[in-house]
Design an enzyme around this catalytic site. Structure first.
Site, PDB file in Angstrom:
ATOM      1  N   PRO A  90       2.597   4.900   1.170  1.00 20.47           N
ATOM      2  CA  PRO A  90       3.281   5.251   2.425  1.00 20.47           C
ATOM      3  C   PRO A  90       2.323   5.897   3.426  1.00 20.47           C
ATOM      4  O   PRO A  90       1.398   6.609   3.048  1.00 20.47           O
ATOM      5  CB  PRO A  90       4.353   6.263   1.977  1.00 20.47           C
ATOM      6  CG  PRO A  90       4.490   6.080   0.504  1.00 20.47           C
ATOM      7  CD  PRO A  90       3.161   5.617   0.011  1.00 20.47           C
ATOM      8  N   GLY A  91       2.581   5.634   4.711  1.00 21.13           N
ATOM      9  CA  GLY A  91       1.860   6.328   5.765  1.00 21.13           C
ATOM     10  C   GLY A  91       0.531   5.731   6.145  1.00 21.13           C
ATOM     11  O   GLY A  91      -0.229   6.356   6.888  1.00 21.13           O
ATOM     12  N   VAL A  92       0.207   4.496   5.689  1.00 20.91           N
ATOM     13  CA  VAL A  92      -1.093   3.918   6.035  1.00 20.91           C
ATOM     14  C   VAL A  92      -0.992   2.916   7.183  1.00 20.91           C
ATOM     15  O   VAL A  92      -1.986   2.293   7.545  1.00 20.91           O
ATOM     16  CB  VAL A  92      -1.754   3.248   4.808  1.00 20.91           C
ATOM     17  CG1 VAL A  92      -2.102   4.267   3.752  1.00 20.91           C
ATOM     18  CG2 VAL A  92      -0.847   2.158   4.228  1.00 20.91           C
ATOM     19  N   GLY A  93       0.214   2.742   7.766  1.00 25.48           N
ATOM     20  CA  GLY A  93       0.342   1.918   8.965  1.00 25.48           C
ATOM     21  C   GLY A  93       0.833   0.508   8.739  1.00 25.48           C
ATOM     22  O   GLY A  93       0.610  -0.362   9.576  1.00 25.48           O
ATOM     23  N   LYS A  94       1.543   0.244   7.632  1.00 29.58           N
ATOM     24  CA  LYS A  94       2.017  -1.112   7.345  1.00 29.58           C
ATOM     25  C   LYS A  94       3.051  -1.558   8.369  1.00 29.58           C
ATOM     26  O   LYS A  94       2.953  -2.636   8.942  1.00 29.58           O
ATOM     27  CB  LYS A  94       2.604  -1.178   5.926  1.00 29.58           C
ATOM     28  CG  LYS A  94       1.628  -0.790   4.826  1.00 29.58           C
ATOM     29  CD  LYS A  94       2.219  -1.025   3.456  1.00 29.58           C
ATOM     30  CE  LYS A  94       3.460  -0.196   3.201  1.00 29.58           C
ATOM     31  NZ  LYS A  94       3.189   1.253   3.195  1.00 29.58           N
TER      32      LYS A  94
ATOM     33  N   LYS B 226      -8.891   4.611  -6.442  1.00 27.58           N
ATOM     34  CA  LYS B 226      -9.434   5.607  -7.378  1.00 27.58           C
ATOM     35  C   LYS B 226     -10.740   6.212  -6.861  1.00 27.58           C
ATOM     36  O   LYS B 226     -10.965   7.418  -6.976  1.00 27.58           O
ATOM     37  CB  LYS B 226      -9.656   4.969  -8.749  1.00 27.58           C
ATOM     38  CG  LYS B 226      -8.355   4.594  -9.462  1.00 27.58           C
ATOM     39  CD  LYS B 226      -8.632   3.877 -10.776  1.00 27.58           C
ATOM     40  CE  LYS B 226      -7.324   3.518 -11.491  1.00 27.58           C
ATOM     41  NZ  LYS B 226      -7.551   2.810 -12.746  1.00 27.58           N
TER      42      LYS B 226
ATOM     43  N   SER C  78      -5.911   2.737 -18.195  1.00 30.25           N
ATOM     44  CA  SER C  78      -7.203   3.009 -17.570  1.00 30.25           C
ATOM     45  C   SER C  78      -7.743   4.409 -17.854  1.00 30.25           C
ATOM     46  O   SER C  78      -8.862   4.733 -17.464  1.00 30.25           O
ATOM     47  CB  SER C  78      -7.128   2.791 -16.062  1.00 30.25           C
ATOM     48  OG  SER C  78      -6.201   3.679 -15.472  1.00 30.25           O
TER      49      SER C  78
ATOM     50  N   GLY D 266       0.817  -1.203   0.000  1.00 29.08           N
ATOM     51  CA  GLY D 266       0.000   0.000   0.000  1.00 29.08           C
ATOM     52  C   GLY D 266       0.846   1.247   0.000  1.00 29.08           C
ATOM     53  O   GLY D 266       2.082   1.181   0.105  1.00 29.08           O
TER      54      GLY D 266
END
Length: 786
Positions: free
Chosen positions: A350-354, A714, A671, A348
């Site tokens: 950066p910064g989402v808590g992985k 998206k 896309s 995912g």
């Protein structure tokens, strides 16, 4: 008494009264002054230069206080003069006469006032005793000089004699020469001598310790050899204490049988070696690593699913799929008793808590947590270790991490696995294949250990921003769990429940000192950050609290309340609008949806028409696939021009320019096909595109809209930008299950199969279409034509 005598500058030495010195002179002026003085009264004045590097000093380059000396004897040799001189008294230079071949000057002899007070006598006795102590500590002084200092002297003579043998800089000796008060001069000499004694004591201490270590080492070697001889004569086991200690550790290590046998061979080899053999150090280091590994130590699995769920929910908001997967693992482990550790891969922006989620998993499982960052690693030996034949060889990062954990079943995080490189030293990602394969990591082989180690109980967690750079063979061994960006509501809850409390603690603030209102938090989210994660949001909160901390530290009373109205005083002017959509419907401009490494984003497609010869101009750092999408869109429109009410020969008299703003940012992928087609049709028909409609999907030459990826990111980007309607391929309807419910409620989703449906929704007016006649595509083989 004033006298008119030659004056000779000296570079780096001081001659004190009542002392004898041997000096060497080579400068022409100094030689002339010595010869002139030697043929007359043999009296000359020596004055120190302020800068020793000046070869021909002027009067301004000399100190004003010097020493009147008598030349005892003089020897000439090879253009130099060696002279023995004796200091008579201190003099002060009143003026210089530079008319002669050397410096002449009028000097005044300085008479010293005798001081026979009890305090001065005490200082003299103390100085004599300290000087004797310095000699005992190893200070080197000529024997005759030492005898002179120890004989009867006046206080002034004693101070000058000791000053002449102190290890001082010329400027420091000049200070002693210029000191006319005998008591003060004695005190300064005692201070300088005390510093020198301290240095001598330290030198003696260091030398003593070095000697002790050497003697201790030699004594140990001798005693060990004697002990071996005695034990051999008595018929006892000749194992030394080190060997016995290693065997005791081996007994407690709980190694597999084959590994234990290899360790015993290495211990036997070490016991038969001389300890000064260089190879003994390598074997000893190898055994230390082998015995330090937790072959049989593991964290006990006290699995409480309810407690684990509570811990995961406390540490992270959302991330339901990940939490569900961990709880499933715990449940199976509890029922089955043991299972192979899963290899999870969190992917995912950066910064989402992985990374932080890995720590929470270890806490929930009550296991040790080890983190190794793989970003930038290019050497395969970093993973598998170095061969023992190399100097400074070490095990790889995985074995090092297991040793640091102290248990054989930690939670092991391999961070940034997508940023592993490869060069002439090998491919580290290939070395990870064995470690991350549940079917074979029970016999993981490290090059340094040369014995297998069981990694099957280790719970590996890897993180990545993108999957594209991970080799397919490695990706196949990972259980991929996608992390999407947070919605505005999720960011608000995270800030309210986690970030604010964390930042207040780190800034030393209490609830009674600061309050940030809910509206202020939402204002910061909407107008100061636009990202998939929450790192930027955390920095903005920290900025507010820093300024509040400054106000509190300066003595502000009461609670500081940050509201929607005054938040700009803390963060400055707003950086972003509440939405990204255009202010009005535009001709030739459509809104596409894009996926990036940092999450989702919206993409504007601009089309301009101009007189020309049918060229298609593409700008905005477009990749090959996106350029092909533009070509396909134009071909589709040309094939359908008549049905769309467009002149069939439009491309013969005009050029079409397709531009995607933010030209410095590379863009690629299929896309954007629907958005590109819509923008070109809008430009050709002069019908504006609805600014609140976003679209995504690949378009074929027949106008079919094909499935694409990254739907969740998206849709969240479209919601963040303020779009009301999203057009997407019908096959992507299933992907909306992952989109947060609050986003689904606020937006309208239209699922399409053909480009005609897209145009009917996206354009503000319907096209003047004629009956659609499907274009025929010709093939080389008529039977293959569709």
């Amino acid at each position: 008494m004033e006298r008119y005598i030659p004056i000779i500058p000296i570079r780096d030495g001081i001659i004190f009264p009542n002392t004898d010195s041997v000096l060497t002179f080579g400068r022409p002026k100094s030689l002339a002054a010595l010869e002139s003085s030697f043929t007359q009264e043999r009296v000359v004045a020596f004055v120190l230069q302020k800068n020793s590097r000046i070869n021909d000093p002027e009067p301004t380059d000399l100190y004003t206080v010097g020493t009147l000396c008598h030349i005892e004897r003089m020897i000439k040799a090879d253009g130099e003069i060696n002279a023995q001189v004796r200091g008579l008294s201190r003099i002060q230079v009143l003026e210089y006469d530079e008319s002669t071949a050397f410096l002449m000057g009028r000097v005044l002899e300085i008479e010293e006032t005798p001081d026979d007070s009890a305090e001065v006598k005490a200082l003299c006795n103390h100085l004599t005793n300290e000087f004797r102590r310095a000699m005992n500590l190893g200070k080197f002084v000529d024997f005759l000089v030492f005898m002179n200092i120890m004989s009867e002297n006046t206080p002034s003579q004693l101070a000058d004699l000791v000053s002449s043998v102190l290890d001082l800089k010329p400027a420091e000796k000049q200070v002693l020469l210029e000191e006319l008060d005998v008591k003060k001069r004695l005190e300064k000499v005692i201070d300088y001598l005390a510093k020198e004694i301290k240095v001598l004591e330290l030198e003696k201490k260091i030398a003593s310790k070095t000697q002790e270590r050497f003697e201790k080492g030699a004594r140990e070697v001798m005693l060990r050899e004697r002990l071996k001889t005695i034990e051999k004569e008595l018929g006892e086991n000749d194992e030394d204490s080190e060997t016995r200690e290693l065997l005791l550790k081996l007994r407690d290590a709980g190694m597999p049988k084959d590994t234990e046998e290899k360790a015993r061979k290495e211990i036997k080899k070490l016991s038969q070696m001389n300890q000064f053999n260089p190879e003994a150090g390598y074997i000893r280091n190898y055994l230390d690593w082998l015995l330090a590994l937790p072959w049989s130590k593991e964290s006990k699995s006290n699995i409480d699913i309810a407690v684990a769920e509570k811990i995961l929910n406390q540490d992270h908001f959302g991330l339901d799929k990940v939490k569900e997967r961990i709880v499933e693992y715990l449940a199976v482990n509890k029922l089955a008793g043991k299972m192979k550790g899963p290899i999870l891969c969190f992917v995912g922006p950066p910064g989402v808590g992985k990374t932080s989620l890995g720590k929470s998993i270890a806490r929930a499982l009550d296991r040790k947590f080890i983190k190794v960052s793989l970003g930038g690693i290019r050497d395969e030996a970093e993973i598998r270790g170095h061969r023992r034949t190399y100097v400074g060889a070490l095990p790889g990062r995985i074995i090092q991490g297991i040793k640091d954990a102290g248990t054989r079943n930690p939670v092991f995080m391999l961070d940034e696995i997508d940023k592993v490189g490869a060069d002439f030293r090998g491919d580290p990602s290939s070395a990870l294949l064995e470690a991350l394969d549940p079917e074979q990591n029970n016999v993981f082989s490290d090059h340094y250990l040369e014995v297998p180690f069981d990694l099957s109980d280790v719970m590996f967690v890897t993180t990545a921003n993108v999957l594209d750079t991970i080799p397919p063979a490695l990706r196949d061994r990972l259980e991929i769990i996608q992390f999407s960006g947070y919605t505005q509501e999720e960011k608000f809850r995270i800030t309210k429940g986690f970030l604010l409390k964390k930042e207040m603690e780190s800034h030393g603030l209490k609830d009674s000192q600061v309050q940030i209102t809910d509206k202020a938090i939402r204002f910061v989210i909407d107008h100061y950050t636009r990202e998939a994660g929450v790192r930027g949001l955390e920095r903005q909160v920290a900025t507010i609290l820093r300024k509040v901390a400054k106000m509190v530290a300066e003595g502000k009373k009461g609670k500081v309340v940050v509201t929607e109205k005054n938040v700009t005083k803390f963060l400055g002017p707003t950086r972003l609008g509440s939405t990204l959509i255009e202010k009005q419907d535009e001709v030739g401009m459509s809104t596409g949806l894009a996926w990036t490494e940092a999450g989702g984003d919206i993409l504007f497609i601009e089309v301009a028409l101009m007189p020309g010869k049918g060229s298609l101009i593409l700008t905005g750092q477009l990749g090959d696939v996106m350029k092909e999408s533009c070509q396909a869109a134009l071909s589709y429109i040309r094939a359908r021009a008549q049905q769309m009410g467009i002149s069939e020969k439009f491309f013969q008299k005009m050029d079409i320019h397709v531009h995607v703003p933010e030209g410095a940012v590379p863009k690629d992928g299929p896309s954007a096909g629907t958005a590109i087609t819509t923008a070109i049709v809008s430009a050709l028909t002069k019908i504006p595109v609805n600014r609140t409609v976003g679209m995504t999907g690949e378009v074929t030459l027949r106008g079919r809209v094909l499935e694409i990826g990254g739907i969740k990111e998206k849709v969240i980007a479209a919601h963040r930008a303020g779009l009301k309607t999203v057009i997407m391929p019908k096959e992507n309807k299933k992907d909306l299950e992952d989109v947060p419910k609050e986003v689904l409620k606020k937006m309208k989703f239209v699922f399409v199969e053909h480009m005609d449906e897209v145009l009917n929704i996206a354009l503000t007016k319907p096209l003047k279409q004629k009956e659609y006649q499907r274009p025929v595509l010709y093939a080389a083989n008529p039977q293959q034509a569709d």
